[in-house]
Design a protein around this motif. Structure first.
Motif, short mmCIF file in Angstrom:
data_model
loop_
_atom_site.label_atom_id
_atom_site.label_comp_id
_atom_site.label_asym_id
_atom_site.label_seq_id
_atom_site.Cartn_x
_atom_site.Cartn_y
_atom_site.Cartn_z
N TYR A 114 0.84 -1.20 0.00
CA TYR A 114 0.00 0.00 0.00
C TYR A 114 0.87 1.25 0.00
O TYR A 114 0.37 2.36 -0.08
CB TYR A 114 -0.95 -0.01 1.21
CG TYR A 114 -2.09 -1.00 1.07
CD1 TYR A 114 -3.22 -0.70 0.32
CD2 TYR A 114 -2.04 -2.25 1.69
CE1 TYR A 114 -4.27 -1.59 0.18
CE2 TYR A 114 -3.08 -3.16 1.58
CZ TYR A 114 -4.20 -2.82 0.81
OH TYR A 114 -5.23 -3.71 0.69
N ALA A 164 1.84 -5.96 1.90
CA ALA A 164 0.65 -6.65 2.44
C ALA A 164 0.55 -8.05 1.83
O ALA A 164 0.05 -8.98 2.44
CB ALA A 164 -0.60 -5.85 2.14
N PRO A 193 -5.40 -15.17 9.99
CA PRO A 193 -5.80 -14.21 11.01
C PRO A 193 -6.02 -12.82 10.41
O PRO A 193 -5.60 -12.55 9.28
CB PRO A 193 -4.60 -14.20 11.96
CG PRO A 193 -3.44 -14.60 11.12
CD PRO A 193 -3.98 -15.53 10.08
N SER A 194 -6.64 -11.97 11.19
CA SER A 194 -6.92 -10.61 10.76
C SER A 194 -5.61 -9.90 10.39
O SER A 194 -4.61 -10.03 11.08
CB SER A 194 -7.62 -9.90 11.92
OG SER A 194 -7.79 -8.57 11.60
N GLY A 195 -5.62 -9.21 9.27
CA GLY A 195 -4.46 -8.42 8.87
C GLY A 195 -3.42 -9.16 8.04
O GLY A 195 -2.41 -8.58 7.66
N CYS A 196 -3.67 -10.45 7.72
CA CYS A 196 -2.63 -11.21 7.00
C CYS A 196 -2.66 -10.96 5.49
O CYS A 196 -1.77 -11.39 4.77
CB CYS A 196 -2.75 -12.70 7.29
SG CYS A 196 -4.18 -13.48 6.54
N GLY A 197 -3.71 -10.27 4.99
CA GLY A 197 -3.72 -9.93 3.56
C GLY A 197 -4.84 -10.57 2.75
O GLY A 197 -4.83 -10.51 1.52
N LYS A 198 -5.82 -11.17 3.42
CA LYS A 198 -6.89 -11.88 2.71
C LYS A 198 -7.71 -10.94 1.83
O LYS A 198 -7.93 -11.22 0.65
CB LYS A 198 -7.81 -12.61 3.71
CG LYS A 198 -7.09 -13.55 4.65
CD LYS A 198 -8.04 -14.27 5.59
CE LYS A 198 -8.81 -13.37 6.56
NZ LYS A 198 -7.95 -12.67 7.54
N SER A 199 -8.19 -9.85 2.41
CA SER A 199 -9.03 -8.93 1.64
C SER A 199 -8.22 -8.29 0.51
O SER A 199 -8.73 -8.09 -0.59
CB SER A 199 -9.60 -7.83 2.54
OG SER A 199 -10.47 -8.39 3.48
N THR A 200 -6.96 -8.00 0.80
CA THR A 200 -6.10 -7.44 -0.24
C THR A 200 -6.05 -8.39 -1.44
O THR A 200 -6.22 -7.97 -2.59
CB THR A 200 -4.68 -7.20 0.32
OG1 THR A 200 -4.77 -6.35 1.46
CG2 THR A 200 -3.77 -6.56 -0.71
#
Ligand code: ADP
Ligand code: MG
Length: 378
Positions: free
Chosen positions: A13, A24, A43-50
């Motif tokens: 980013y 990310a 886990p949260s923040g590992c880059g899934k949504s990215t």
């Protein structure tokens, strides 16, 4: 429907990323085969949504390409990619009726009204929205809104893939279970490539044929739920999958080419000793799942006597916490097995004692351990 290939993909980013931490998604290549039901778990923040947003085109990756069936779509806008995406929170047009919301993606594609009608009623039936088709979306409760949002993702038959980004987060637990089964059913019926993002291992295992476990911007393992359980490719997979996760012990090299933990020696297999010899890394761990530790009634030649700290009765099995040197270790024993008193005698079957060098699995025989079959009974 399409096969989706992420080719040498990386994303930051930041405008000018300097170090590995600035990414990310760390450089990776991965194939989502045509028609698969996949989970992307981490886990949260590992880059899934990215990663999902890069597949759908909401984000342009800093490096690498996104290919759909050998066509480079990296420069195509989301509308041109023919992908449906369902988000964590409902995306609905409040002023439209439920019917018009569901019809929207089809009308957008200039679908004839007769066809719109039949698809909307099919999807409404599936998601049990028939009774609210004439309601304005603004009058729905949270569960219903999310169902409409999912329906909008499912209504088109011609999509390359459907991406779900933690779609059931806001849904009531009972309905959650039902909807997950429906999605599975839809997949079995239409064989559309589906990628389902979640941080919940149970949700991943009940939805997906194959799970990609993501950690710190990378897919660290891609495999069936059983492969993740029996042969975790990374310490994170060992720890994150399973309940409780894998026991992991930091170990030292010994002069005979094996390893030890606090002066307790472990005998490795020849293959494990071989890879250990070929590196000078000092980050070495051994791992064994609680299910695979042998618990004996009597002392044996290869057993350790360990003091018991705690026994947790979970109905069909018990989780025993014992001290292995200065570290707690978890053992799983069957409901009918006698509970060891004060001390337990434990041993680690060679097949299930995994070696990790720099957090990655090392020294496994060529054939997957899962091919050799079942869990040890204990
Ligand atoms: P996940 O979906 O697995 O929770 P994300 O893909 O949302 O993870 O985030 C991965 C990393 O990228 C996190 O460190 C997050 O803080 C960062 N990140 C996500 N979106 C943005 C953004 N728009 N701008 C800057 N950093 C972001
Ligand atoms: Mg996310």
């Amino acid at each position: 429907m399409a096969e989706i290939i992420l080719n040498s993909l990386a994303h930051s980013y930041k405008a000018s990323p300097q170090s590995r931490e600035d990414y990310a998604i760390r450089k990776m290549t991965h194939t989502w085969r045509n028609g698969g039901a996949y989970a992307l778990l981490g886990p949260s923040g590992c880059g899934k949504s990215t990663m999902l947003n890069i597949i759908s085109g909401l984000l342009t990756p800093s490096e690498g390409e996104v290919m759909f069936d050998n066509q480079d779509v990296s420069q195509l806008a989301p509308q041109e990619r023919n992908i449906a995406q369902v988000f964590q929170f409902p995306v609905v047009y409040d002023t439209m009726t439920v019917y018009d919301n569901l019809a929207f993606p089809l009308r957008n594609m200039k679908t004839p009204e007769a066809k719109v009608r039949s698809r909307v009623s099919e999807v409404a039936e599936l998601l049990e929205l028939n009774n609210v088709l004439d309601k304005r979306a603004s009058n729905l409760n949270a569960d219903e809104k999310q169902k409409v949002s999912m329906g909008r993702g499912l209504v088109r038959e011609d999509v390359s893939a459907i991406l779900f980004d933690e779609p059931l987060t806001v849904i009531d637990p009972h309905l959650k279970w039902k909807l997950r089964r429906k999605l599975r059913q839809i997949h079995e019926q239409f064989h559309i490539t589906m990628i389902y993002v979640t941080h919940d291992q149970l949700e991943a295992a009940t939805f997906a044929e194959e799970i990609a476990v993501m950690y710190d911007g990378a897919i660290v393992q891609f495999g069936s739920p059983r492969e993740l359980f029996e042969r975790p490719n990374h310490t994170f997979v060992g720890f994150f999958i399973g309940s409780p996760g894998m026991n992991l012990l930091p170990v030292q090299r010994t002069s005979d080419g094996n390893v030890s933990f606090e002066d307790m020696p472990f005998s490795l297999t020849d293959v494990q000793r071989g890879v250990l010899e070929s590196t000078d890394s000092k980050n070495i761990k051994v791992g064994i799942r609680p299910e695979f530790v042998h618990v004996w009634q009597e002392k044996r030649e290869d057993s350790w006597e360990v003091p018991i700290q705690h026994v947790e009765d979970l109905g069909t099995y018990k989780i025993v916490t014992a001290m292995f040197g200065t570290l707690p270790i978890k053992l799983r024993i069957a409901e009918e097995a006698p509970i060891p008193q004060g001390h337990a005698h434990i041993s680690f079957p060679a097949q299930w004692l995994k070696l990790y060098i720099d957090e990655y699995l090392a020294g496994e025989p060529e054939e997957s351990a899962s091919a050799t079959g079942g869990q040890d009974a204990n």
